[in-house]
Design a protein around this motif. Structure first.
Motif, PDB file in Angstrom:
ATOM      1  N   UNK A 158       0.826  -1.204   0.000  1.00 19.99           N
ATOM      2  CA  UNK A 158       0.000   0.000   0.000  1.00 19.99           C
ATOM      3  C   UNK A 158       0.861   1.256   0.000  1.00 19.99           C
ATOM      4  N   UNK A 159       1.997   1.197   0.700  1.00 22.78           N
ATOM      5  CA  UNK A 159       2.917   2.333   0.717  1.00 22.78           C
ATOM      6  C   UNK A 159       3.515   2.561  -0.677  1.00 22.78           C
ATOM      7  N   UNK A 160       3.927   1.484  -1.338  1.00 18.67           N
ATOM      8  CA  UNK A 160       4.462   1.597  -2.698  1.00 18.67           C
ATOM      9  C   UNK A 160       3.401   2.166  -3.637  1.00 18.67           C
ATOM     10  N   UNK A 161       2.168   1.712  -3.476  1.00 20.34           N
ATOM     11  CA  UNK A 161       1.075   2.223  -4.314  1.00 20.34           C
ATOM     12  C   UNK A 161       0.858   3.714  -4.092  1.00 20.34           C
ATOM     13  N   UNK A 162       0.963   4.158  -2.826  1.00 20.54           N
ATOM     14  CA  UNK A 162       0.806   5.589  -2.525  1.00 20.54           C
ATOM     15  C   UNK A 162       1.906   6.421  -3.180  1.00 20.54           C
ATOM     16  N   UNK A 163       3.138   5.907  -3.143  1.00 23.42           N
ATOM     17  CA  UNK A 163       4.266   6.627  -3.761  1.00 23.42           C
ATOM     18  C   UNK A 163       4.076   6.707  -5.272  1.00 23.42           C
ATOM     19  N   UNK A 171       6.660   9.900   3.054  1.00 25.32           N
ATOM     20  CA  UNK A 171       6.535   8.654   2.310  1.00 25.32           C
ATOM     21  C   UNK A 171       7.892   7.982   2.063  1.00 25.32           C
ATOM     22  N   UNK A 172       8.876   8.765   1.636  1.00 22.32           N
ATOM     23  CA  UNK A 172      10.179   8.168   1.330  1.00 22.32           C
ATOM     24  C   UNK A 172      10.854   7.638   2.574  1.00 22.32           C
ATOM     25  N   UNK A 173      10.776   8.397   3.689  1.00 26.12           N
ATOM     26  CA  UNK A 173      11.398   7.913   4.929  1.00 26.12           C
ATOM     27  C   UNK A 173      10.697   6.656   5.434  1.00 26.12           C
ATOM     28  N   UNK A 174       9.367   6.616   5.296  1.00 26.96           N
ATOM     29  CA  UNK A 174       8.624   5.413   5.703  1.00 26.96           C
ATOM     30  C   UNK A 174       8.973   4.233   4.813  1.00 26.96           C
ATOM     31  N   UNK A 175       9.086   4.491   3.500  1.00 27.23           N
ATOM     32  CA  UNK A 175       9.464   3.436   2.555  1.00 27.23           C
ATOM     33  C   UNK A 175      10.849   2.882   2.880  1.00 27.23           C
TER      34      UNK A 175
END
Length: 381
Positions: free
Chosen positions: A14-19, A83-87
């Motif tokens: 889901x995180x990748x999809x958000x990015x 987003x990038x730091x979470x990824x």
């Protein structure tokens, strides 16, 4: 209703999809506000700006001039920080988790031509030592299938000193889903050991189940097993094990030989490498040697490196009814036709290797495949 695969419903997916969604929106927005009226309008330039801005790299080669473009930049930069730091954190966590699972033996190994050791006991380290010293297996990767605790596995990893060549598959070695992780269909050979901490009868039963599981997954894999009770030998052989060793049988026979003269045991220890480098070796016969007889080959080998040939070997082969029955015989042909018409398997299993020690000088080498010999002093390490 469409059901997404389980891996697409994970937080990381889901995180990748958000990015990716943010990158798509930023690319379309930047192109609309900044590039659509430019003579060098380029969607890739908009994507480049989106990636550079999202990752907070900020090369400065493309700078928004309009109010809409700058507002888009503010949105992308603020979102990108989170987003990038979470990824990055999630990716690092996944890599650490995967490495931990690998050390615990919970992942499928991605190997070919490796060696399987199923079960473990106090004598198994001697097997590993012999495999490491063997020229044929010294560079092979080993996969241990057992249910030892994590602390015991770490001790083994340290004591065996094989580094990245040692792999674990943790679980009950009688279960197909556990053995499957070791990829037995791609392995070179498998050794079945009596697992420690079990009664002899229970240990043999577990070995039988493990052999059946291995045979179902890898019908052609060479299996060599150990049995605790002599009366279970036949049961294990019926599972398709190629060779079987009864625990303690060889030791007691050697004790009987020691009673005749202790030098016999010292000699066997030297042959097996228990007192230095192993002297007893095995190799295939060359095409030139197979055209000679035993006496000619011995003379040539002795002159070459002072090695001492001991025995000739014929490798095992699959035997079927066709090999044993005479097709010219009406009765034999009738028996074979009955098997074929009923759909029954005509294979009788594998015929073990044949060894002819110290043959006569005129023995032709053409029917044989390999040679057992004592390594000469000129090639010893």
């Amino acid at each position: 209703m469409i059901t997404l695969p389980a891996w697409l419903r994970t937080p990381f997916a889901q995180l990748v999809a958000a990015i990716l969604g943010l990158l798509l929106a930023a690319t379309v927005g930047f192109y609309f506000f900044e590039l659509r009226h430019s003579e060098q309008a380029n969607v890739f330039s908009a994507l480049w700006w989106s990636v550079v801005t999202l990752t907070t790299v900020g090369y400065g080669d493309i700078v928004p001039q309009t109010t809409g473009g700058r507002l888009m930049g503010i949105l992308v930069m603020i979102s990108g920080i989170g987003l990038v730091s979470t990824f990055t954190g999630n990716l690092a966590s996944l890599l650490v988790e995967r490495k931990a699972k690998k050390r615990k033996g919970l992942l499928e190994v991605k190997l070919n031509n490796h060696i399987l050791i199923v079960g473990w006991n106090e004598f198994a380290a001697n097997l590993v030592e012999g495999l490491v010293q063997d020229n044929t297996h010294q560079d092979s990767e080993l996969v241990l299938i057992n249910n030892l605790g994590e602390e015991a596995r770490e001790e083994l990893r340290f004591s065996l000193g094989l580094g990245e060549r040692l792999h674990f598959v943790w679980g009950n070695p009688t279960q197909k889903n556990v053995i499957h992780k070791a990829r037995p269909q791609n392995a070179r050979v498998a050794y079945l050991l009596c697992h420690e901490g079990l009664e002899s009868a229970e240990a043999d039963q577990q070995t039988i189940y493990a052999a059946l599981a291995l045979r179902s997954l890898a019908p052609k894999l060479p299996l060599y097993g150990e049995v605790a009770l002599p009366e279970n030998r036949e049961h294990l052989l019926r599972t398709g094990v190629n060779e079987l060793f009864v625990r303690g049988e060889l030791a007691t026979r050697m004790m009987g030989m020691v009673g005749e003269d202790p030098a016999l045991w010292a000699f066997v220890q030297t042959l097996l490498g228990m007192r230095g480098a192993r002297l007893l070796r095995f190799r295939s016969l060359t095409r030139e040697e197979r055209e000679q007889n035993w006496g000619e080959m011995v003379a040539r080998v002795r002159a070459q490196d002072q090695s001492l040939p001991l025995a000739l070997c014929s490798k095992g082969a699959d035997v079927s009814l066709q090999d044993l029955l005479d097709e010219s015989s009406a009765l034999d042909s009738f028996i074979l036709s009955l098997f074929e018409s009923s759909g029954q398997e005509t294979s009788l299993g594998s015929q073990g290797p044949r060894v002819l020690p110290n043959p006569p000088d005129d023995e032709a080498l053409a029917p044989y495949d390999a040679l057992l010999f004592l390594q000469g002093p000129g090639v010893r390490k």
